[in-house]
Design an enzyme around this catalytic site. Structure first.
Site: not given
Ligand code: BDP
Length: 556
Positions: A149, A380-381, A431, A433, A469, A533
């Site tokens: 992303d 990362n991920e 991470n 969300y 994250e 973000k």
């Molecule tokens: C995470 C990724 C990061 C993205 C973020 C997002 O590590 O690079 O920018 O999501 O979606 O999974 O904001």
């Protein structure tokens, strides 16, 4: 690998400025100057300088050229240093290939053997991402597909220099500080044709505190490099023919149970995942922007950041040393999804693994003397739910630990029971969300889901955990009561809900909000001028949540 620095034994000439650039065919060889080049800034990405979409989003080969002349001295060697050309590149001097850069985000450092009075430097860049580049991507029918992303910025992003070396010179300096009971031992390993070397150490007042011919010495009553209270000594190594100056800090990093100790004191990571990204410059290195980033991070009481999702410029690392930020130094291994052979050329294969290992070694070569680097992240991920990723990461971790003495990790997006690679980490980095990509807009799910997820990791691996994250896209100036998503009110509530949960988990040693500032992504339905973000806007002004974090991190 030493950064080019000027002194009475070494010259440095900058090739920054306006170059010529153009897109070229697959089989193009720069035997002579290309006359169709247009002006382009270096260092910078071209993408946000140009005004047409085709150029902005082009995938393929790009030629950068610069004519230059430097004073010619018979008694020294000449080298070229390109801080970063993204991604792969071939370098030609006066039509002869002199070397290549295997991946973007790393310096290309090559001998310049046949310099003439006037010279042509041609850098042939390939910005296409495949399963054998870092980050990973996929090309299909001439179109670029990527899983990560952030925008695929292209260009020469960091400084370009021609520098000289005495014929007998120091190739590399490795500084190790041993902080034991009396906190004082420093050992210096030299590489190259160094002969008789003298080591001098100066403190921050410029006072000489050591002058010796021994490469292992003590510093009396030393000042330690502390988090956000950095102390840097300057080592000057002088040989019969050469001289080099390198800063270093004295600090020790250790994990004890659930504690991450810097100089025997537990630290809590407060800060961000970031990006090298700014208006017009794209990913181009700029000292004023970097300094503003550091000033904002200091203001908000952060003490750390991750170089998500690639190594940042060497100049950024120098600043982190100087401010005293703790850095998680990340390899450019983002978007790694396919380990299965059924994906053919789209799968990560032995070649991918070999390059990944080499990038971990090169990261060490570049960043080993930075006290700010307290942990290394290999990716990362990545899709670590794929069985084949286990063997792959076992090897990457093994290789990384051959060089690095600091803890090693990768940043996971999966779960304790589904990630094949979580077991290799010294610190679990996760991470999440929750309430954003799942249960969108519902902050009430955060506490239960986040505690369970992180507790599961801890129960299974018994490693300290950092939430690397969490965040919510937010349009500055947008307010809403009740707090709906994209408003500043929601971002604040969302971040606070995550933080409140972390406060209850004593194995949790840090929080990195995603992201430090708004940044550019590819065009997709879910992004309005990129990823929003940021706790700071792209202009580097605080959103409302920054005041919440400033207060929280002041007390934490
Ligand atoms: C995470 C990724 C990061 C993205 C973020 C997002 O590590 O690079 O920018 O999501 O979606 O999974 O904001």
């Amino acid at each position: 690998m030493l950064y080019p620095r000027m002194n009475d034994k070494r010259d440095v000439y900058s090739l920054n400025g306006v170059w010529d650039y153009c897109f070229v065919a697959e089989d193009y060889v720069p035997v002579k100057k290309n006359r169709s080049g247009k002006p382009m800034a270096v260092p910078a990405s071209y993408n946000d300088i140009v005004t047409d979409m085709q150029t902005r989003e082009y995938s393929g080969k790009v030629l950068y050229e610069k004519e230059f002349a430097v004073p010619k001295r018979a008694d020294c060697l000449y080298r070229l240093r390109i801080g970063d050309a993204s991604h792969k590149c071939e370098v030609y001097l006066n039509g002869e290939k002199i070397g290549e850069g295997i991946n973007g985000f790393y310096p290309v450092d090559l001998p310049l053997e046949n310099l003439k009075e006037n010279n042509l430097l041609s850098v042939l860049i390939d910005n296409r991402l495949t399963a054998q580049t870092f980050p990973n991507g996929r090309m299909k029918d001439g179109k670029q597909y990527i899983k990560h992303d952030f925008f695929n910025f292209t260009g020469i992003h960091r400084d370009v220099m021609v520098y000289t070396l005495p014929k007998k010179h120091i190739d590399d300096i490795i500084i190790r500080t041993v902080v034991d009971g009396d906190y004082e031992k420093v050992s210096v390993e030299l590489k190259g044709d160094c002969g008789n070397a003298t080591f001098r150490v100066y403190d921050e007042q410029g006072e000489e505190v050591v002058c010796t011919k021994e490469n292992v010495f003590k510093i009396k009553n030393p000042n330690l490099w502390q988090v956000m209270n950095a102390y840097l000594y300057t080592l000057v190594v002088e040989t019969d023919t050469d001289k080099y100056e390198e800063k270093f800090g004295i600090r020790k990093v250790e994990i004890q149970g659930t504690k991450f100790l810097v100089n025997d004191k537990p630290v809590y990571f407060k800060g961000f995942g970031m990006h090298e990204d700014f208006f017009i410059l794209g990913r181009g290195n700029n000292p004023a922007v970097s300094l503003r980033n550091f000033e904002c991070m200091k203001w908000v009481n952060a003490n750390s950041f991750r170089t998500s999702h690639y190594p940042y410029s060497e100049e950024m690392m120098d600043l982190a040393d100087r401010y005293g930020f703790l850095v998680i130094d990340e390899a450019p291994a983002a978007g790694m999804v396919l380990w299965s052979e059924c994906f053919g050329e789209n799968a990560c294969n032995d070649e991918t693994l070999a390059i990944h290992k080499e990038l971990m070694r090169l990261l060490y070569e570049r960043d080993k003397n930075h006290p700010c680097v307290v942990m290394v992240s290999v990716s990362n991920e990545p899709m670590t739910t794929e069985e084949n990723s286990e063997k792959y990461f076992e090897e990457v971790f093994k290789e990384t630990r051959k060089y690095w003495e600091v803890p090693v990790t990768f940043v996971d997006t999966w779960h304790a029971n589904t990630s094949y690679a979580a077991k290799f980490c010294d610190v679990t980095c996760v991470n999440r969300y929750l309430g954003w990509y799942t249960d969108h807009g519902d902050c009430s799910v955060v506490e239960a889901q986040l505690s369970k997820d992180l507790q599961d990791f801890y129960d299974k691996y018994q490693k300290p955990v950092i939430l690397t994250e969490f965040g919510a896209d937010t349009i500055e100036g947008l307010h809403a009561l009740p707090a709906v998503t994209f408003s500043e009110d929601f971002q604040m509530m969302y971040v606070a809900e995550n933080c409140k949960t972390l406060d209850k988990l004593d194995f949790c040693i840090g929080e990195h909000v995603w992201n430090f500032a708004d940044f550019t992504t590819h065009q997709t339905g879910g992004r309005v001028r990129g990823n929003r973000k940021g706790v700071f806007t792209k202009e580097r002004q605080p959103k409302m949540v920054a005041y919440y974090l400033k207060d929280r991190w002041d007390k934490k």
